[in-house]
Motif scaffolding. Structure first.
Motif, mmCIF file in Angstrom:
data_model
loop_
_atom_site.group_PDB
_atom_site.id
_atom_site.type_symbol
_atom_site.label_atom_id
_atom_site.label_comp_id
_atom_site.label_asym_id
_atom_site.label_seq_id
_atom_site.Cartn_x
_atom_site.Cartn_y
_atom_site.Cartn_z
ATOM 1 N N ILE A 1 -13.302 -19.803 -25.360
ATOM 2 C CA ILE A 1 -12.845 -20.636 -24.248
ATOM 3 C C ILE A 1 -12.605 -19.816 -22.978
ATOM 4 O O ILE A 1 -11.959 -20.310 -22.044
ATOM 5 C CB ILE A 1 -11.558 -21.409 -24.618
ATOM 6 N N ARG A 2 -13.140 -18.584 -22.935
ATOM 7 C CA ARG A 2 -12.870 -17.759 -21.752
ATOM 8 C C ARG A 2 -13.449 -18.366 -20.482
ATOM 9 O O ARG A 2 -12.848 -18.279 -19.404
ATOM 10 C CB ARG A 2 -13.395 -16.331 -21.935
ATOM 11 N N LYS A 3 -14.624 -18.995 -20.581
ATOM 12 C CA LYS A 3 -15.211 -19.640 -19.407
ATOM 13 C C LYS A 3 -14.398 -20.860 -18.970
ATOM 14 O O LYS A 3 -14.389 -21.214 -17.793
ATOM 15 C CB LYS A 3 -16.659 -20.058 -19.695
ATOM 16 N N ASN A 4 -13.722 -21.480 -19.921
ATOM 17 C CA ASN A 4 -12.887 -22.637 -19.597
ATOM 18 C C ASN A 4 -11.619 -22.238 -18.858
ATOM 19 O O ASN A 4 -10.987 -23.072 -18.211
ATOM 20 C CB ASN A 4 -12.451 -23.380 -20.873
ATOM 21 N N PHE A 5 -11.257 -20.969 -18.954
ATOM 22 C CA PHE A 5 -9.912 -20.526 -18.594
ATOM 23 C C PHE A 5 -9.827 -19.964 -17.181
ATOM 24 O O PHE A 5 -10.679 -19.182 -16.758
ATOM 25 C CB PHE A 5 -9.454 -19.452 -19.584
ATOM 26 N N VAL A 6 -8.762 -20.348 -16.465
ATOM 27 C CA VAL A 6 -8.471 -19.810 -15.136
ATOM 28 C C VAL A 6 -7.015 -19.342 -15.130
ATOM 29 O O VAL A 6 -6.102 -20.115 -15.436
ATOM 30 C CB VAL A 6 -8.677 -20.862 -14.027
ATOM 31 N N CYS A 7 -6.820 -18.066 -14.798
ATOM 32 C CA CYS A 7 -5.471 -17.495 -14.748
ATOM 33 C C CYS A 7 -4.865 -17.715 -13.359
ATOM 34 O O CYS A 7 -5.442 -17.274 -12.363
ATOM 35 C CB CYS A 7 -5.514 -15.998 -15.036
ATOM 36 N N ALA A 8 -3.725 -18.367 -13.299
ATOM 37 C CA ALA A 8 -3.098 -18.679 -12.015
ATOM 38 C C ALA A 8 -1.601 -18.403 -12.075
ATOM 39 O O ALA A 8 -0.980 -18.501 -13.128
ATOM 40 C CB ALA A 8 -3.341 -20.142 -11.650
ATOM 41 N N HIS A 9 -1.041 -18.062 -10.927
ATOM 42 C CA HIS A 9 0.409 -17.859 -10.825
ATOM 43 C C HIS A 9 0.907 -18.430 -9.509
ATOM 44 O O HIS A 9 0.667 -17.859 -8.448
ATOM 45 C CB HIS A 9 0.761 -16.374 -10.908
ATOM 46 N N PRO A 10 1.599 -19.569 -9.556
ATOM 47 C CA PRO A 10 2.218 -20.091 -8.334
ATOM 48 C C PRO A 10 3.458 -19.273 -7.997
ATOM 49 O O PRO A 10 4.375 -19.163 -8.809
ATOM 50 C CB PRO A 10 2.580 -21.532 -8.714
ATOM 51 N N MET A 11 3.483 -18.688 -6.806
ATOM 52 C CA MET A 11 4.613 -17.839 -6.396
ATOM 53 C C MET A 11 5.710 -18.716 -5.817
ATOM 54 O O MET A 11 6.019 -18.676 -4.620
ATOM 55 C CB MET A 11 4.147 -16.791 -5.391
ATOM 56 N N SER A 12 6.288 -19.522 -6.676
ATOM 57 C CA SER A 12 7.366 -20.410 -6.268
ATOM 58 C C SER A 12 8.236 -20.690 -7.481
ATOM 59 O O SER A 12 7.784 -20.603 -8.618
ATOM 60 C CB SER A 12 6.804 -21.724 -5.703
ATOM 61 N N GLY A 13 9.459 -21.022 -7.238
ATOM 62 C CA GLY A 13 10.379 -21.296 -8.327
ATOM 63 C C GLY A 13 11.803 -21.353 -7.804
ATOM 64 O O GLY A 13 12.065 -21.092 -6.631
ATOM 65 N N THR A 14 12.722 -21.692 -8.676
ATOM 66 C CA THR A 14 14.143 -21.676 -8.350
ATOM 67 C C THR A 14 14.873 -21.064 -9.534
ATOM 68 O O THR A 14 14.263 -20.767 -10.567
ATOM 69 C CB THR A 14 14.700 -23.102 -8.103
ATOM 70 N N GLU A 15 16.174 -20.898 -9.386
ATOM 71 C CA GLU A 15 16.962 -20.348 -10.490
ATOM 72 C C GLU A 15 17.230 -21.385 -11.572
ATOM 73 O O GLU A 15 17.710 -21.054 -12.663
ATOM 74 C CB GLU A 15 18.287 -19.791 -9.968
ATOM 75 N N ASP A 16 16.927 -22.658 -11.301
ATOM 76 C CA ASP A 16 17.167 -23.726 -12.267
ATOM 77 C C ASP A 16 15.961 -23.887 -13.181
ATOM 78 O O ASP A 16 14.838 -23.502 -12.842
ATOM 79 C CB ASP A 16 17.453 -25.032 -11.532
ATOM 80 N N GLU A 43 -13.911 -13.577 -12.267
ATOM 81 C CA GLU A 43 -15.268 -13.256 -12.725
ATOM 82 C C GLU A 43 -15.467 -13.599 -14.197
ATOM 83 O O GLU A 43 -16.607 -13.730 -14.658
ATOM 84 C CB GLU A 43 -15.573 -11.772 -12.472
ATOM 85 N N GLN A 44 -14.383 -13.771 -14.925
ATOM 86 C CA GLN A 44 -14.480 -14.117 -16.343
ATOM 87 C C GLN A 44 -14.437 -15.626 -16.580
ATOM 88 O O GLN A 44 -14.627 -16.084 -17.701
ATOM 89 C CB GLN A 44 -13.346 -13.449 -17.127
ATOM 90 N N SER A 45 -14.169 -16.384 -15.523
ATOM 91 C CA SER A 45 -14.081 -17.839 -15.632
ATOM 92 C C SER A 45 -15.400 -18.491 -15.246
ATOM 93 O O SER A 45 -16.189 -17.919 -14.489
ATOM 94 C CB SER A 45 -12.960 -18.365 -14.721
ATOM 95 N N GLY A 46 -15.640 -19.685 -15.752
ATOM 96 C CA GLY A 46 -16.851 -20.413 -15.412
ATOM 97 C C GLY A 46 -16.823 -20.926 -13.985
ATOM 98 O O GLY A 46 -15.748 -21.196 -13.433
ATOM 99 N N GLU A 47 -18.009 -21.077 -13.370
ATOM 100 C CA GLU A 47 -18.088 -21.553 -11.985
ATOM 101 C C GLU A 47 -17.466 -22.941 -11.837
ATOM 102 O O GLU A 47 -16.756 -23.210 -10.858
ATOM 103 C CB GLU A 47 -19.550 -21.584 -11.530
ATOM 104 N N LEU A 48 -17.743 -23.820 -12.792
ATOM 105 C CA LEU A 48 -17.188 -25.173 -12.752
ATOM 106 C C LEU A 48 -15.667 -25.132 -12.800
ATOM 107 O O LEU A 48 -14.986 -25.842 -12.042
ATOM 108 C CB LEU A 48 -17.716 -25.985 -13.932
ATOM 109 N N GLN A 49 -15.138 -24.275 -13.661
ATOM 110 C CA GLN A 49 -13.688 -24.197 -13.826
ATOM 111 C C GLN A 49 -13.010 -23.602 -12.595
ATOM 112 O O GLN A 49 -11.940 -24.061 -12.184
ATOM 113 C CB GLN A 49 -13.355 -23.379 -15.081
#
Length: 275
Positions: free
Chosen positions: A105-120, A142-148
């Motif tokens: 499922i590596r092509k299906n996968f996209v690694c993301a990190h939203p730089m937002s949050g709270t202490e709650d 580069e490890q993710s699929g173009e569609l993804q």
């Protein structure tokens, strides 16, 4: 299209609300192993329905918003999703997660990190404005699929997030300094006061500065312990560098080198010229 969210706390719940605002998905379903959290998420309208994993796997887009150790544990169970499916993790660490995605499922996968949050944390902490207009880091594309990749970008652009791309190792190095280290320091300050004989008397004097420094010490211990485990090397490096600065300040005060101490503080002021 249908979206599924695994983990319905602050990030997952806020994402659910934000996705409803942009109207990209006909149905948004959710999964949380905490029955109370799932019930709260449904009552708050964070998702349309609670479902089991097998139904989540039928979604066009799957978001992983659990603590980072749980993300790694979930990955093998996602093998078997459709080839068009996009799986997006929202963890605060990236390299270990990226490295542990099954090849199927590596092509299906996209690694993301939203730089937002709270202490709650938890579903009750969720709010629709948490993600829009914040930075979103995408790694190892580069490890993710173009569609993804295209799907992930379309979603985050619709959420009005500012996208930055980098490799996962660089991300973890940078995140250690601007996110992970501050949390460790905040916990340390809180525990320093709590270790005193009369912490209540001390805290009675607390003003804005102290409250600002310890605000994020309210954050989920489980989540931040997991982050520390996954980004151990980079966090230890940032702590070493921080300790050097603390030792330097301690030496200046011990030796009553007040002019040098003022210069050290003035150097810190210059941060605000770039931030």
């Amino acid at each position: 299209m249908q979206a599924g969210i695994i983990g319905l706390g602050l990030i997952g719940g806020s994402l659910g609300l934000a996705l409803k605002e942009i109207g990209m998905f006909k149905r948004i379903v959710g999964l949380d192993n905490n029955a109370l959290h799932l019930q709260q998420a449904l009552s708050l309208g964070l998702v349309d329905e609670g479902v089991e994993l097998e139904e989540i796997k039928l979604c066009d887009v799957i978001f992983l918003a659990t603590p980072v150790e749980a993300i790694v544990q979930i990955l093998p169970s996602l093998v078997g999703v459709a080839s068009h499916c996009t799986i997006i993790d929202l963890g605060s660490t990236k390299h270990l997660i990226s490295k542990n995605v099954p090849s199927e499922i590596r092509k299906n996968f996209v690694c993301a990190h939203p730089m937002s949050g709270t202490e709650d944390f938890g579903p009750k902490a969720a709010f629709k404005e948490l993600l829009p207009h914040h930075i979103l880091v995408l790694t190892d594309l580069e490890q993710s699929g173009e569609l993804q990749v295209a799907m992930a970008k379309e979603i985050f652009v619709a959420l009005k997030m500012n996208i930055i791309k980098m490799d996962s190792k660089t991300h973890d190095n940078h995140a250690a300094f601007i996110s992970h280290l501050p949390h460790i320091i905040s916990y340390a300050i809180a525990n320093t006061v709590l270790s005193q004989q009369t912490p209540n008397d001390i805290l009675a004097l607390a003003g804005g500065g102290f409250k600002s420094m310890v605000r994020i010490a309210k954050s989920s211990p489980r989540m931040w312990c997991d982050i520390s485990k996954q980004n151990r090397k980079e966090i230890l490096n940032s702590l070493d560098i921080f300790q050097q600065e603390m030792n330097h300040a301690q030496t200046l005060i011990q030796k009553e080198q007040w002019e040098e101490l003022e210069q050290w503080m003035a150097k810190a002021n210059s941060l605000h010229k770039i931030f």
